[in-house]
Design an enzyme around this catalytic site. Structure first.
Site, PDB file in Angstrom:
ATOM      1  N   LYS A   1       0.825  -1.172  -0.202  1.00  0.00           N
ATOM      2  CA  LYS A   1       0.047   0.054  -0.006  1.00  0.00           C
ATOM      3  C   LYS A   1       0.806   1.187   0.177  1.00  0.00           C
ATOM      4  O   LYS A   1       2.124   1.151   0.503  1.00  0.00           O
ATOM      5  CB  LYS A   1      -0.916   0.034   1.278  1.00  0.00           C
TER       6      LYS A   1
ATOM      7  N   GLY B   1      10.354  -2.263   5.962  1.00  0.00           N
ATOM      8  CA  GLY B   1      10.828  -0.705   6.418  1.00  0.00           C
ATOM      9  C   GLY B   1      10.368   0.229   5.650  1.00  0.00           C
ATOM     10  O   GLY B   1      11.230   1.295   5.957  1.00  0.00           O
ATOM     11  N   ALA B   2       9.790   0.321   4.622  1.00  0.00           N
ATOM     12  CA  ALA B   2       9.591   1.089   3.612  1.00  0.00           C
ATOM     13  C   ALA B   2       8.416   1.985   3.781  1.00  0.00           C
ATOM     14  O   ALA B   2       8.200   2.843   2.943  1.00  0.00           O
ATOM     15  CB  ALA B   2       9.626   0.358   2.447  1.00  0.00           C
ATOM     16  N   GLY B   3       7.357   1.613   4.988  1.00  0.00           N
ATOM     17  CA  GLY B   3       6.212   2.262   4.699  1.00  0.00           C
ATOM     18  C   GLY B   3       5.205   1.626   3.748  1.00  0.00           C
ATOM     19  O   GLY B   3       4.251   2.446   3.346  1.00  0.00           O
ATOM     20  N   LEU B   4       5.463   0.704   3.134  1.00  0.00           N
ATOM     21  CA  LEU B   4       4.636  -0.021   2.184  1.00  0.00           C
ATOM     22  C   LEU B   4       3.676  -1.149   2.802  1.00  0.00           C
ATOM     23  O   LEU B   4       2.879  -1.883   2.110  1.00  0.00           O
ATOM     24  CB  LEU B   4       5.570  -0.647   1.159  1.00  0.00           C
ATOM     25  N   GLY B   5       3.834  -1.267   4.001  1.00  0.00           N
ATOM     26  CA  GLY B   5       2.959  -2.189   4.706  1.00  0.00           C
ATOM     27  C   GLY B   5       3.244  -3.708   4.243  1.00  0.00           C
ATOM     28  O   GLY B   5       2.394  -4.435   4.476  1.00  0.00           O
ATOM     29  N   GLY B   6       4.130  -3.972   3.836  1.00  0.00           N
ATOM     30  CA  GLY B   6       4.411  -5.272   3.342  1.00  0.00           C
ATOM     31  C   GLY B   6       4.358  -6.489   4.299  1.00  0.00           C
ATOM     32  O   GLY B   6       3.471  -7.446   4.058  1.00  0.00           O
ATOM     33  N   GLY B   7       4.890  -6.339   5.574  1.00  0.00           N
ATOM     34  CA  GLY B   7       4.576  -7.373   6.637  1.00  0.00           C
ATOM     35  C   GLY B   7       3.021  -7.357   7.150  1.00  0.00           C
ATOM     36  O   GLY B   7       2.565  -8.523   7.201  1.00  0.00           O
ATOM     37  N   SER B   8       2.575  -6.337   6.951  1.00  0.00           N
ATOM     38  CA  SER B   8       1.119  -6.235   7.241  1.00  0.00           C
ATOM     39  C   SER B   8       0.254  -6.949   6.285  1.00  0.00           C
ATOM     40  O   SER B   8      -0.679  -7.647   6.678  1.00  0.00           O
ATOM     41  CB  SER B   8       0.594  -4.645   7.394  1.00  0.00           C
TER      42      SER B   8
ATOM     43  N   ASP C   1      -1.779  -1.354  10.718  1.00  0.00           N
ATOM     44  CA  ASP C   1      -1.770  -1.429   8.955  1.00  0.00           C
ATOM     45  C   ASP C   1      -2.672  -2.734   8.403  1.00  0.00           C
ATOM     46  O   ASP C   1      -3.292  -2.542   7.222  1.00  0.00           O
ATOM     47  CB  ASP C   1      -0.562  -1.443   8.185  1.00  0.00           C
TER      48      ASP C   1
HETATM   49  C1  LIG Z   1       2.938   4.359   9.701  1.00  0.00           C
HETATM   50  C2  LIG Z   1       1.757   3.677   8.999  1.00  0.00           C
HETATM   51  O1  LIG Z   1       2.349   2.765   8.221  1.00  0.00           O
HETATM   52  C3  LIG Z   1       0.778   4.430   8.385  1.00  0.00           C
HETATM   53  O2  LIG Z   1      -0.111   3.719   7.519  1.00  0.00           O
HETATM   54  C4  LIG Z   1       1.070   2.640  10.307  1.00  0.00           C
HETATM   55  O3  LIG Z   1       0.586   3.740  11.164  1.00  0.00           O
HETATM   56  C5  LIG Z   1       2.094   1.827  10.942  1.00  0.00           C
HETATM   57  O4  LIG Z   1       1.306   0.584  11.148  1.00  0.00           O
HETATM   58  P1  LIG Z   1       1.953  -0.602  11.407  1.00  0.00           P
HETATM   59  O5  LIG Z   1       3.244  -0.834  10.738  1.00  0.00           O
HETATM   60  O6  LIG Z   1       1.196  -2.043  11.302  1.00  0.00           O
HETATM   61  O7  LIG Z   1       2.309  -0.259  12.861  1.00  0.00           O
HETATM   62  P2  LIG Z   1       2.185  -1.263  14.362  1.00  0.00           P
HETATM   63  O8  LIG Z   1       2.996  -2.450  13.962  1.00  0.00           O
HETATM   64  O9  LIG Z   1       0.720  -1.477  14.768  1.00  0.00           O
HETATM   65  O10 LIG Z   1       2.915  -0.369  15.331  1.00  0.00           O
HETATM   66  C6  LIG Z   1       4.276  -0.107  15.392  1.00  0.00           C
HETATM   67  C7  LIG Z   1       4.896   0.822  16.293  1.00  0.00           C
HETATM   68  O11 LIG Z   1       4.298   2.497  15.652  1.00  0.00           O
HETATM   69  C8  LIG Z   1       3.572   3.043  16.543  1.00  0.00           C
HETATM   70  N1  LIG Z   1       2.332   3.385  16.005  1.00  0.00           N
HETATM   71  C9  LIG Z   1       1.643   2.674  15.181  1.00  0.00           C
HETATM   72  C10 LIG Z   1       0.404   2.769  14.730  1.00  0.00           C
HETATM   73  C11 LIG Z   1      -0.313   4.091  15.139  1.00  0.00           C
HETATM   74  N2  LIG Z   1      -1.507   4.326  14.874  1.00  0.00           N
HETATM   75  N3  LIG Z   1       0.316   4.751  16.374  1.00  0.00           N
HETATM   76  C12 LIG Z   1       1.508   4.397  16.771  1.00  0.00           C
HETATM   77  O12 LIG Z   1       1.959   4.798  17.843  1.00  0.00           O
HETATM   78  C13 LIG Z   1       3.487   2.358  18.104  1.00  0.00           C
HETATM   79  O13 LIG Z   1       4.886   2.838  18.620  1.00  0.00           O
HETATM   80  C14 LIG Z   1       3.797   0.944  17.598  1.00  0.00           C
HETATM   81  O14 LIG Z   1       4.395  -0.005  18.535  1.00  0.00           O
HETATM   82  N1  LIG Z   2       6.397 -10.994   6.711  1.00  0.00           N
HETATM   83  C1  LIG Z   2       7.206 -10.080   7.007  1.00  0.00           C
HETATM   84  N2  LIG Z   2       7.533  -9.153   5.986  1.00  0.00           N
HETATM   85  C2  LIG Z   2       8.190  -8.012   6.626  1.00  0.00           C
HETATM   86  N3  LIG Z   2       8.549  -7.637   7.892  1.00  0.00           N
HETATM   87  C3  LIG Z   2       8.097  -8.293   8.757  1.00  0.00           C
HETATM   88  C4  LIG Z   2       7.445  -9.601   8.428  1.00  0.00           C
HETATM   89  N4  LIG Z   2       7.264 -10.182   9.567  1.00  0.00           N
HETATM   90  C5  LIG Z   2       7.706  -9.320  10.525  1.00  0.00           C
HETATM   91  N5  LIG Z   2       8.174  -8.279  10.036  1.00  0.00           N
HETATM   92  C6  LIG Z   2       8.983  -7.436  10.814  1.00  0.00           C
HETATM   93  O1  LIG Z   2       8.109  -6.215  10.816  1.00  0.00           O
HETATM   94  C7  LIG Z   2       9.281  -4.775  10.320  1.00  0.00           C
HETATM   95  C8  LIG Z   2       8.655  -4.030   9.383  1.00  0.00           C
HETATM   96  O2  LIG Z   2       7.743  -4.556   8.498  1.00  0.00           O
HETATM   97  P1  LIG Z   2       7.020  -3.792   7.411  1.00  0.00           P
HETATM   98  O3  LIG Z   2       7.949  -4.192   6.065  1.00  0.00           O
HETATM   99  O4  LIG Z   2       5.671  -3.960   7.140  1.00  0.00           O
HETATM  100  O5  LIG Z   2       7.229  -2.377   7.563  1.00  0.00           O
HETATM  101  P2  LIG Z   2       6.966  -1.080   6.819  1.00  0.00           P
HETATM  102  O6  LIG Z   2       7.290  -1.436   5.298  1.00  0.00           O
HETATM  103  O7  LIG Z   2       7.542  -0.034   7.657  1.00  0.00           O
HETATM  104  O8  LIG Z   2       5.235  -0.970   6.771  1.00  0.00           O
HETATM  105  P3  LIG Z   2       4.336  -0.123   7.670  1.00  0.00           P
HETATM  106  O9  LIG Z   2       3.797   0.771   6.517  1.00  0.00           O
HETATM  107  O10 LIG Z   2       3.383  -0.995   8.039  1.00  0.00           O
HETATM  108  O11 LIG Z   2       5.181   0.534   8.723  1.00  0.00           O
HETATM  109  C9  LIG Z   2      10.379  -5.693   9.947  1.00  0.00           C
HETATM  110  O12 LIG Z   2      11.556  -5.092  10.340  1.00  0.00           O
HETATM  111  C10 LIG Z   2      10.343  -7.075  10.272  1.00  0.00           C
HETATM  112  O13 LIG Z   2      11.363  -7.424  11.683  1.00  0.00           O
END
Ligand SMILES: C[C@](O)(CO)[C@H](O)COP(=O)(O)OP(=O)(O)OC[C@H]1O[C@@H](n2ccc(N)nc2=O)[C@H](O)[C@@H]1O
Ligand SMILES: Nc1ncnc2c1ncn2[C@@H]1O[C@H](COP(=O)(O)OP(=O)(O)OP(=O)(O)O)[C@@H](O)[C@H]1O
Length: 269
Positions: A8, A93-100, A133
């Site tokens: 996303k 860790g890209a903000g693309l929600g891949g793990g979610s 996410d």
């Molecule tokens: C930055 C976004 O990607 C925007 O879409 C999301 O809000 C992040 O969603 P996400 O990666 O699924 O985050 P989570 O795994 O639920 O939370 C990671 C950490 O981000 C912070 N967190 C996350 C979501 C939120 N609404 N408030 C927060 O403060 C919390 O410190 C939490 O421990």
């Molecule tokens: N299947 C998975 N794919 C990616 N990361 C995972 C997975 N399962 C657990 N993780 C943990 O979640 C962390 C970040 O995940 P993700 O790639 O969703 O982050 P993001 O791109 O920053 O997305 P978001 O927008 O949700 O913050 C990783 O550092 C990893 O330790």
């Protein structure tokens, strides 16, 4: 059974207030894009997880795919052990929600494969336990999101008339750290309203609150955004907490921008 969890992007992201539970209330627009992982689940088997492609940081036991299985297993003791293979392609860790996305697709796959008869609302509730996410990826359609990001309203917004560029310079941004850098505030104009303006007006109306602190820590990201605008982007933004940068261009007008060879670049044309 094999599924292809997609990523996303966030179009606008306002951090409104810090909550008593430590999370933040926010408003954002989630928009799905076809950059995908591949997730295969085989059974019967022993409970096993392995992954190929981009290495996932952390222990395999903490992978969100396994967490999704354990979450359902707690309520459905009959759920058999499965052999999970994840091919990771979405930058981490890209903000693309891949793990979610992986987590949400895993819930749906298990629901379908083992006929758990969970409703969409139930799947969303499970997904929200795995990450803020995650809920979005259950329906996986453009939405205006509030709360932690799990309260979703469908939004009529189609960017098919544009080309979208994703640039990931390989910087891993920790989401928790990024939230810690923000002083929350309610903007004068809600994203619910600003997103209704023509895309050409978004540059002045729609912001991502994470850009200021994350650009300060990684100035190269601001340069990528400027490079996108200089190359003709109609709107450019960081996605989520970064570090993926998004450029929305007139259709078929992305070509010709030169990026560092270490960057991962995706063109959705
Ligand atoms: C930055 C976004 O990607 C925007 O879409 C999301 O809000 C992040 O969603 P996400 O990666 O699924 O985050 P989570 O795994 O639920 O939370 C990671 C950490 O981000 C912070 N967190 C996350 C979501 C939120 N609404 N408030 C927060 O403060 C919390 O410190 C939490 O421990
Ligand atoms: N299947 C998975 N794919 C990616 N990361 C995972 C997975 N399962 C657990 N993780 C943990 O979640 C962390 C970040 O995940 P993700 O790639 O969703 O982050 P993001 O791109 O920053 O997305 P978001 O927008 O949700 O913050 C990783 O550092 C990893 O330790």
């Amino acid at each position: 059974m094999i599924v292809f969890p997609n990523c996303k992007i966030n179009l606008g992201l306002n951090i409104l207030q810090r909550r008593a539970d430590g999370f933040h209330d926010l408003e954002t627009v989630f928009y799905p894009l076809p950059v995908t992982d591949a997730l295969e689940v085989l059974s019967p088997g022993q409970l096993q997880f392995n992954s190929t492609g981009i290495p996932v940081p952390g222990n395999a036991a903490d992978n969100l795919c396994l967490k999704a299985w354990h979450l359902l297993k707690a309520d459905f003791p009959e759920l058999p052990p499965v052999n999970i293979h994840l091919h990771k392609h979405i930058p981490i860790g890209a903000g693309l929600g891949g793990g979610s996305a992986d987590a949400a697709f895993m819930l749906q796959l298990l629901n379908n494969k083992f006929r758990l008869e969970l409703s969409t609302a139930q799947l969303i509730a499970y997904a929200a336990q795995l990450g803020s996410d995650c809920a979005f990826f259950i329906q996986n359609r453009t939405a205006y999101a509030t709360g932690r990001g799990e309260i979703l309203e469908p939004l009529e917004l189609n960017l098919a008339a544009y080309s979208i560029l994703l640039v990931h310079p390989g910087i891993h941004v920790n989401t928790g750290w990024a939230f810690g850098q923000i002083t929350p505030r309610v903007p004068a104009l809600s994203l619910r309203d600003s997103i209704q303006h023509p895309l050409e007006a978004w540059k002045d109306l729609i912001h991502n609150d994470f850009e200021a602190p994350v650009f300060q820590a990684h100035p190269i990201l601001k340069q990528i955004k400027e490079k996108m605008y200089n190359a003709g982007a109609l709107y450019a933004t960081m996605s989520g907490s970064g570090s993926a940068m998004v450029g929305i261009f007139p259709k078929n007008n992305i070509a010709g921008i030169l990026w560092d060879t270490g960057y991962r670049v995706f063109e959705i044309i």
